[in-house]
Design a protein around this motif. Structure first.
Motif, PDB file in Angstrom:
ATOM      1  N   LEU A 274       0.830  -1.202   0.000  1.00  0.00           N
ATOM      2  CA  LEU A 274       0.000   0.000   0.000  1.00  0.00           C
ATOM      3  C   LEU A 274       0.865   1.252   0.000  1.00  0.00           C
ATOM      4  N   VAL A 275       0.532   2.176  -0.880  1.00  0.00           N
ATOM      5  CA  VAL A 275       1.060   3.533  -0.832  1.00  0.00           C
ATOM      6  C   VAL A 275      -0.066   4.401  -0.286  1.00  0.00           C
ATOM      7  N   VAL A 276       0.185   5.098   0.816  1.00  0.00           N
ATOM      8  CA  VAL A 276      -0.881   5.796   1.537  1.00  0.00           C
ATOM      9  C   VAL A 276      -0.507   7.258   1.749  1.00  0.00           C
ATOM     10  N   GLN A 277      -1.406   8.156   1.393  1.00  0.00           N
ATOM     11  CA  GLN A 277      -1.282   9.542   1.839  1.00  0.00           C
ATOM     12  C   GLN A 277      -2.527   9.890   2.631  1.00  0.00           C
ATOM     13  N   VAL A 278      -2.320  10.361   3.861  1.00  0.00           N
ATOM     14  CA  VAL A 278      -3.408  10.793   4.729  1.00  0.00           C
ATOM     15  C   VAL A 278      -3.251  12.288   4.949  1.00  0.00           C
ATOM     16  N   ARG A 280      -5.698  16.378   4.835  1.00  0.00           N
ATOM     17  CA  ARG A 280      -6.933  17.068   4.487  1.00  0.00           C
ATOM     18  C   ARG A 280      -7.119  17.050   2.970  1.00  0.00           C
ATOM     19  N   TRP A 281      -8.371  17.228   2.562  1.00  0.00           N
ATOM     20  CA  TRP A 281      -8.653  17.464   1.141  1.00  0.00           C
ATOM     21  C   TRP A 281      -8.382  18.949   0.876  1.00  0.00           C
ATOM     22  N   ASP A 282      -7.117  19.262   0.769  1.00  0.00           N
ATOM     23  CA  ASP A 282      -6.622  20.622   0.609  1.00  0.00           C
ATOM     24  C   ASP A 282      -5.756  20.628  -0.639  1.00  0.00           C
ATOM     25  N   ALA A 283      -5.960  21.609  -1.504  1.00  0.00           N
ATOM     26  CA  ALA A 283      -5.208  21.643  -2.760  1.00  0.00           C
ATOM     27  C   ALA A 283      -3.702  21.622  -2.528  1.00  0.00           C
ATOM     28  N   LEU A 284      -3.234  22.208  -1.428  1.00  0.00           N
ATOM     29  CA  LEU A 284      -1.802  22.254  -1.163  1.00  0.00           C
ATOM     30  C   LEU A 284      -1.229  20.902  -0.759  1.00  0.00           C
ATOM     31  N   LYS A 285      -2.076  19.960  -0.365  1.00  0.00           N
ATOM     32  CA  LYS A 285      -1.611  18.603  -0.060  1.00  0.00           C
ATOM     33  C   LYS A 285      -1.423  17.789  -1.340  1.00  0.00           C
ATOM     34  N   ASP A 286      -1.964  18.282  -2.443  1.00  0.00           N
ATOM     35  CA  ASP A 286      -1.795  17.710  -3.785  1.00  0.00           C
ATOM     36  C   ASP A 286      -2.155  16.232  -3.863  1.00  0.00           C
ATOM     37  N   MET A 287      -3.307  15.884  -3.338  1.00  0.00           N
ATOM     38  CA  MET A 287      -3.804  14.517  -3.489  1.00  0.00           C
ATOM     39  C   MET A 287      -3.953  14.164  -4.975  1.00  0.00           C
ATOM     40  N   ALA A 288      -4.402  15.142  -5.776  1.00  0.00           N
ATOM     41  CA  ALA A 288      -4.564  14.892  -7.210  1.00  0.00           C
ATOM     42  C   ALA A 288      -3.227  14.568  -7.862  1.00  0.00           C
ATOM     43  N   GLY A 289      -2.164  15.251  -7.432  1.00  0.00           N
ATOM     44  CA  GLY A 289      -0.843  14.974  -7.980  1.00  0.00           C
ATOM     45  C   GLY A 289      -0.349  13.592  -7.605  1.00  0.00           C
ATOM     46  N   VAL A 290      -0.635  13.149  -6.384  1.00  0.00           N
ATOM     47  CA  VAL A 290      -0.260  11.795  -5.969  1.00  0.00           C
ATOM     48  C   VAL A 290      -0.981  10.771  -6.842  1.00  0.00           C
ATOM     49  N   LEU A 291      -2.269  10.996  -7.073  1.00  0.00           N
ATOM     50  CA  LEU A 291      -3.064  10.087  -7.910  1.00  0.00           C
ATOM     51  C   LEU A 291      -2.450   9.981  -9.305  1.00  0.00           C
ATOM     52  N   ALA A 304       1.100  -2.865  -6.209  1.00  0.00           N
ATOM     53  CA  ALA A 304       0.704  -1.991  -5.101  1.00  0.00           C
ATOM     54  C   ALA A 304      -0.619  -1.288  -5.404  1.00  0.00           C
ATOM     55  N   HIS A 305      -1.294  -0.880  -4.344  1.00  0.00           N
ATOM     56  CA  HIS A 305      -2.504  -0.067  -4.423  1.00  0.00           C
ATOM     57  C   HIS A 305      -2.226   1.279  -3.775  1.00  0.00           C
ATOM     58  N   LEU A 306      -2.914   2.314  -4.257  1.00  0.00           N
ATOM     59  CA  LEU A 306      -2.819   3.648  -3.680  1.00  0.00           C
ATOM     60  C   LEU A 306      -4.080   3.961  -2.901  1.00  0.00           C
ATOM     61  N   LEU A 307      -3.904   4.408  -1.668  1.00  0.00           N
ATOM     62  CA  LEU A 307      -5.010   4.881  -0.841  1.00  0.00           C
ATOM     63  C   LEU A 307      -4.803   6.364  -0.548  1.00  0.00           C
ATOM     64  N   GLN A 365      -1.527   3.965   8.556  1.00  0.00           N
ATOM     65  CA  GLN A 365      -0.105   4.257   8.458  1.00  0.00           C
ATOM     66  C   GLN A 365       0.736   3.028   8.805  1.00  0.00           C
ATOM     67  N   ARG A 366       0.290   2.239   9.765  1.00  0.00           N
ATOM     68  CA  ARG A 366       1.040   1.039  10.136  1.00  0.00           C
ATOM     69  C   ARG A 366       0.958  -0.033   9.048  1.00  0.00           C
TER      70      ARG A 366
END
Length: 472
Positions: A274-278, A280-291, A304-307, A365-366
């Protein structure tokens, strides 16, 4: 204002983590601080009781202070949607980004001050000139002038900032400038985060900390992790009913709520990397870029899967952009080819019970093989040090306080350009492709995290608070 009730936590629970010698030194500092602050309240004011790093750190830090009989309190301001739209605009500008591009003129200033005016009047009924008020972030800074006129010492704790300046940072600081004049001391995570022109002798650098005994960070065995994630729908597994966990106060609790997951097909298999980013849904966290980075540069080379995991989008009162950011990620996910979409999962965690939310994040995270934090800008990046404490390798952007946590390749991976998706993907693949490397880097990360434990954080605050003159 809403008062958040915080219990007391005895300091000696930290002794097994810190070791005898380090704990003795900390206990001595705490005892002297309690004596110096006797009869003096320390009142923290922020904008939300749930969601984000400030709301996560305050309960722990205040509980330890209350454990040595320091009178610390926590108040939360009220703000409507328009108020938080303005403060989010300031927040984004101070980070040096465009944000929503809206105005920060006279109308926005009137709204900001009109919202805070009745609340500072309420606050003044609760504090005396002998007390200290700590205001957190831009949402609360406008309270400072009236507190100053009432002769109440004001410390502004600014958790955000940028290492450089541009037109946006200048615009954000210009909006806050009239209120900064009423601040006695400014506390930042990095020296470079101080506002331009603010007197250097009134700036104190205090990085945040990770609490190893918080529900989000306490040890969980592998079986508990699997039960938690299977029940909440985040990995495949047998649903054996609601799992239990222990609250911070020692009482037993049960996970009753499940995650709301956007996915094609079932959750990740129980043995999948698993690749995990936890965050906020905040543009500066760039969840879209990780995707996008995962889809273009990782998927297809691994199983691997992305969460991508954030709070319920209605659960963070002071962040009006969360719905739009989540919807953007959802649209990008729907645009992925069918095969790639099956291995990318977007999850919203329940936030009604903060400790329930925390234990789910802990398990995620664990369970992660790699933890990501591909922020475009960052104040500190609390999720980074949380993952490092859990012996996890982190791939993160070299922005803000993250570079103070991951100091070399031995304890994590830094991406110099947060927009470089190929570099991010390569760093993730390096960890996924070498079965021994994550454990090696994770062990070094854990040792680095020991420099960010609560004793260091609270000692610096004790030094600051005891240095403030007491009113006659």
């Amino acid at each position: 204002m809403e008062q958040v009730i915080v219990g007391a936590m005895p300091l000696d629970v930290l002794e097994p983590v810190l070791g005898e010698s380090r704990f003795r030194g900390f206990a001595d500092v705490a005892s002297k601080a309690a004596a110096a602050l006797h009869g003096r309240a320390v009142v923290n004011v922020n904008s939300t009781a749930t969601g984000g790093g400030v709301a996560e750190m305050l309960p722990t830090l205040l509980a330890y202070a209350r454990g040595v009989d320091i009178d610390v309190r926590w108040l939360v301001i009220y703000g409507g949607a328009d108020f938080f739209t303005v403060t989010k605009r300031v927040h984004n500008n101070i980070y040096g980004v465009h944000g929503d591009g809206g105005e920060l003129g006279r109308a926005q200033r009137r709204l900001y001050e009109k919202t805070l005016q009745p609340q500072v009047e309420d606050l003044l009924t609760m504090v005396q000139p002998s007390d200290v008020v700590i205001l957190h972030d831009p949402q609360t800074l406008g309270l400072a002038p009236m507190l100053r006129r009432a002769r109440v010492p004001v410390v502004w704790r600014c958790h955000i900032g940028a290492d450089g300046t541009n037109d946006y940072t200048e615009r954000g600081w210009r909006f806050l400038a009239p209120y900064l004049e009423a601040v006695d001391l400014l506390v930042v995570s990095r020296k470079s985060f101080a506002p331009p022109g603010f007197p250097a002798d009134r700036v104190v650098v205090i990085p945040p900390s990770v609490d190893p005994l918080a529900v989000k960070n306490v040890d969980l065995d592998a079986a508990t992790v699997d039960r938690l994630l299977a029940y909440t729908g985040l990995i495949q597994g047998r649903n054996g009913g609601p799992p239990t966990y222990q609250r911070r106060d020692g009482s037993p609790a049960r996970v009753d709520r499940q995650a709301d997951v956007l996915q094609l097909g079932p959750p990740p298999p129980p043995d999948a990397p698993l690749v995990v980013q936890v965050s906020r849904w905040d543009a500066l966290k760039d969840m879209a870029g990780v995707l996008t980075a995962f889809a273009e540069h990782v998927d297809g080379t691994t199983d691997a899967h992305l969460l991508l995991v954030g709070p319920n989008v209605t659960g963070v009162a002071d962040d009006p952009e969360s719905v739009a950011v989540f919807e953007d990620c959802s649209e990008r996910w729907r645009a992925l080819p069918h095969a790639e979409r099956r291995r990318v999962h977007l999850a919203c965690l329940p936030t009604a019970d903060t400790e329930e939310n925390a234990v789910i994040v802990n398990a995620l995270q664990r369970r992660a093989t790699v933890v990501a934090q591909k922020s475009l800008a960052e104040g500190f990046g609390l999720t980074v040090i949380e993952a490092m404490w859990k012996n996890k390798p982190v791939v993160a952007s070299a922005v803000g306080g993250i570079v103070d946590q991951i100091t070399d390749d031995g304890c994590g991976s830094l991406i110099e350009d947060p927009h470089d998706l190929a570099a991010f993907g390569a760093a993730v693949r390096r960890l996924l492709d070498d079965p021994e490397l994550p454990a090696k880097i994770g062990a070094a990360a854990h040792e680095r995290a020991r420099e960010f434990l609560p004793d260091v954080h609270l000692t610096r605050w004790a030094e600051l608070l005891t240095s403030l003159p007491r009113a006659d």
